[in-house]
Design a protein around this motif. Structure first.
Motif: not given
Length: 149
Positions: A16-20, A24, A62-63, A66, A102, A104, A130
């Motif tokens: 799933e994408p991580y929105l910065v 944050k 962080i990404v 994940r 966003e 990934v 993305t």
């Protein structure tokens, strides 16, 4: 369970994408004691040519973590996270990460090397937007201690 030596060469697709988000970025900057105004103030970031707050370089972790979680959760890998020691982390930045991105990450297991009863696993996370724009590559090595260690 022993580490699966066939992990080398395995890839895990982007999740799933991580929105910065701006908060944050600010929280991470405070946590790592980054003081550049571009991490906190949009106007300061724009003065430097960024469209929004710019994340500190290590924000990519962080990404990447994940993505690492998919490997750890893979039962076929044989990794007992309670036996993991982080050995190395490296970042290659292709462009700064900014609020609004966003992201990934696709994870690649580059090598698995037996070390006594344990193993060293080296992974590479290719982080992109993305839309496919590369932002960072992280390389990580973990040691999974054997049961008697």
């Amino acid at each position: 369970m022993a580490i699966n030596p066939d992990l080398a060469g395995r890839s895990y697709p982007a999740g799933e994408p991580y929105l910065v988000g701006r908060e944050k970025v600010r929280e991470f900057a405070r946590a790592v004691k980054a003081t550049n105004a571009a991490h906190y103030d949009v106007a300061a970031a724009r003065e430097l040519g960024y469209r929004d707050l710019v994340a500190p370089p290590t924000f990519a972790i962080i990404v990447a973590q994940r993505a690492d979680a998919r490997l750890i959760a893979d039962e076929e890998a044989g990794i007992d996270f309670s036996r993991v020691v982080h050995a190395d982390q490296r970042f290659t930045h292709h462009r700064p990460i900014v609020a609004g991105d966003e992201l990934v990450a696709e994870l690649h297991v580059d090598s698995v090397r037996g070390m006594g009863a344990g193993a060293m696993i080296t992974t590479r996370a290719e982080i992109s937007t993305t839309e496919g724009e590369k932002t960072a590559t992280t390389k990580s090595s973990i040691i999974v201690r054997g049961e008697e260690q």
